[in-house]
Design a protein around this motif. Structure first.
Motif, short mmCIF file in Angstrom:
data_model
loop_
_atom_site.label_atom_id
_atom_site.label_comp_id
_atom_site.label_asym_id
_atom_site.label_seq_id
_atom_site.Cartn_x
_atom_site.Cartn_y
_atom_site.Cartn_z
N LYS A 192 -5.19 3.88 -2.47
CA LYS A 192 -6.22 4.64 -1.78
C LYS A 192 -7.57 3.90 -1.76
N ARG A 250 0.08 5.92 2.14
CA ARG A 250 1.24 6.60 2.72
C ARG A 250 0.89 7.49 3.90
N ARG A 282 5.55 11.57 2.43
CA ARG A 282 4.31 11.16 1.78
C ARG A 282 4.29 11.47 0.30
N ASP A 283 4.88 12.59 -0.11
CA ASP A 283 4.87 12.99 -1.52
C ASP A 283 6.14 12.61 -2.24
N ASN A 307 0.83 -1.21 0.00
CA ASN A 307 0.00 0.00 0.00
C ASN A 307 0.86 1.26 0.00
N ILE A 308 2.01 1.20 0.70
CA ILE A 308 2.89 2.37 0.75
C ILE A 308 3.53 2.63 -0.61
N GLN A 339 -4.82 2.91 6.52
CA GLN A 339 -4.42 3.04 5.11
C GLN A 339 -5.62 3.01 4.18
N GLY A 370 -5.33 6.47 2.82
CA GLY A 370 -4.32 6.30 1.80
C GLY A 370 -3.13 5.50 2.30
N ASP A 418 8.61 10.53 -4.38
CA ASP A 418 8.43 9.49 -5.39
C ASP A 418 9.62 9.51 -6.33
N ARG A 438 0.98 3.54 -3.34
CA ARG A 438 0.17 4.72 -3.03
C ARG A 438 -1.33 4.40 -3.14
#
Length: 557
Positions: free
Chosen positions: A459, A535, A543-544, A453-454, A529, A533, A546, A457
């Protein structure tokens, strides 16, 4: 050949069958042989009518063992002479702290032989049957006789030899005396056979009856469980070659109440296994219904998580596959009294486990098919690989740490043996350690899904609440039960396990608390999660974050 069945047994003559074989040919014939006498070595009642036991050492016992006075207004209740408490295994220790194992087996209680008298006090009776049961003209002081045997290492110097070899032999003592159920004390005179080549023995001397045996039984229903404690010592002078050093022994006494409790615990554990496996099938079915209703979430389910769950159901089936087909198996059904019903329950457990395995295979097959279908991006596979790269070193490092901790715990348990307590010696092999660690990974089955999930990403609501919360509860329930079992049952009642088996996972007070907390935290993380979401559990600065893949750029002229 001539056989004879003695009508009376005693401390000096306990053979229930004696006989002689001789040749009817003359001494001049080649096939002639001299007379050969033999006797049975097993001290037990063979069913000869009118067989009795004659006590011949009671006068000496009364002189050496004065009766203990019962002090106090509230008397303690001790085991009954006709109960299973009288038979026990013992841990023998000499003055140097060297140990061996032995057995105390009653031969007769009063005028009856023990094998007959114990049937009056059955396990199926009320738990207090060994306490309230009294025969006609019953007295608290009963004449008893015992057969005592234990492995005799040479370093015990118990038979007059002083050898430096490491050989062992089985040593046997015949004993008789009195047992007082009012004070729980057992006092006996013992006799041992003397070998023909024993140093210091006379030619016409075959028995050494200068042995005193004392034992103290613990009170029933005590808040703190105690052991049987006693001594075996020679009454000869130290200068006598037949004198031996004093030996101390301890044993766990299992009463009729404990036997009933043990049977009840085994029935409870079999029921819990059936309920847990049935619930597992239900939770997996609910997840299958969920993905059927929401097929778009199938690719986002962690394949590694499903593989761990599937292997968790497959391994017990492979290790115990013969239970489905073999009916004639050697089992240690102690005091169960219904081995056939126990085997039926085991087969039912295997069948339910097989159903759970097939359902998990189906969920794994659907997820794999959704990943390999056309039109799916490579993003989910990249995220799965990243999760695998993180988990592999984490599992390896965790395995090493868990292995060292488990070895340290085993070493600590073995050192407890020096305190005189009875400890079950288990063979902790590498395979057993790997199986325990596999159970630990299965307890944390949600970790691959959390990492996926991390990295992906995610949702979406990928797993149904019933699935991840229900399976987590099924995995954590054995550890909660192990905490209850450790505080509610005696150590000897844990000789056989049907649920929360320590050989298949990490079970101790510390491990139970750690796994319960860890599994609960993983379930909470999945819940968060799926609402906020993948992260959301990371620090805000990550979190943002990438990584972007470089793509070729074409320049036009």
């Amino acid at each position: 050949m001539r056989l004879r069945f003695p009508a009376v047994l005693s401390i000096k003559s306990r053979s229930s069958v004696v006989g002689q074989i001789w040749s009817n040919k003359t001494a001049k014939e080649s096939d002639h042989f001299g007379g050969i006498k033999f006797r049975s070595s097993v001290e037990r009642n063979v069913g000869a009518p009118g067989l009795k036991y004659q006590y011949t050492e009671l006068e000496r016992v009364n002189k050496l063992c004065p009766k203990k006075a019962v002090v106090g207004i509230k008397r303690k209740v001790y085991p009954d002479a006709y109960s299973f408490d009288m038979r026990f295994d013992m841990n023998v220790k000499n003055s140097k702290g060297e140990r061996t194992w032995g057995y105390f087996t009653p031969l007769s209680i009063g005028d009856e032989f023990f094998e007959q008298s114990v049937h009056f006090v059955g396990v199926a009776m009320a738990p207090e049957s060994s306490v309230v049961y009294r025969r006609q003209n019953y007295s608290t002081v009963m004449n008893v006789s015992y057969a005592i045997s234990f492995s005799n290492p040479v370093h015990f110097n118990f038979d007059g030899r002083h050898s430096s070899t490491n050989s062992t032999s089985t040593f046997k003592i015949r004993a008789e005396g009195v047992y007082d159920s009012g004070s729980g004390s057992l006092c006996m005179i013992g006799c041992r056979d003397l070998a023909s080549n024993l140093q210091g023995s006379k030619q016409n001397e075959s028995l050494d009856c200068e042995i005193l045996i004392n034992a103290q039984f613990p009170a029933l229903h005590a808040k703190k469980k105690a052991n049987v404690e006693g001594t075996i010592e020679s009454t000869r002078k130290k200068s006598d070659l037949l004198h031996f050093e004093r030996l101390e022994f301890s044993a766990i006494a299992m009463s009729t109440t404990d036997a009933v409790e043990s049977v009840w615990r085994m029935d409870l554990e079999i029921t819990m296994v059936l309920i847990s496996n049935t619930l597992l099938c239900i939770f997996v079915c609910l997840q299958l219904f969920y993905v059927k209703k929401h097929p778009d979430v199938l690719p986002s389910i962690s394949l590694l998580m499903l593989v761990i769950l599937t292997l968790g159901s497959m391994i017990p089936l492979v290790l115990n596959f013969e239970a489905l087909f073999l009916s004639n198996r050697t089992r240690q059904n102690v005091l169960s009294g219904g081995g056939g019903w126990l085997e039926v329950n085991e087969v039912i457990v295997r069948v339910v486990t097989m159903v759970a395995f097939l359902l998990q295979v189906r969920l794994l097959q659907l997820t794999w098919s959704s990943r390999t279908g056309e039109g799916n991006s490579k993003g989910i596979w990249t995220a799965e690989k990243k999760a695998l790269y993180v988990l592999l070193p984490l599992y390896l490092l965790g395995g090493l740490i868990a292995w060292f901790v488990l070895r340290w715990d085993n070493y600590s348990e073995l050192t407890d043996f020096s305190n005189g307590s009875v400890v079950l010696d288990e063979n902790h092999s590498l395979l057993g350690d790997l199986r325990s660690y596999a159970g630990l990974l299965l307890d944390g089955f949600l970790l691959p899904q959390i990492l996926l999930n991390i990295f992906f990403r995610s949702k979406d609501k990928i797993l149904s609440h019933a699935f991840y919360l229900g399976v987590t509860a099924v995995r954590l329930l054995p550890h909660a039960y192990d905490l209850y079992r450790a505080n509610s049952y005696s150590a000897y009642n844990n000789a056989s396990y049907f649920y929360a088996n320590p050989h298949g996972d990490y079970f101790s007070t510390a491990w139970d608390v750690i796994i319960l907390c860890g599994g609960s935290i993983l379930a909470v993380l999945v819940y968060v999660q799926q609402r906020l979401g993948g992260r959301c559990i990371l620090p805000r600065s990550y979190r943002d974050f990438d990584l972007y893949e470089k793509v070729p750029v074409s320049t036009g002229e």
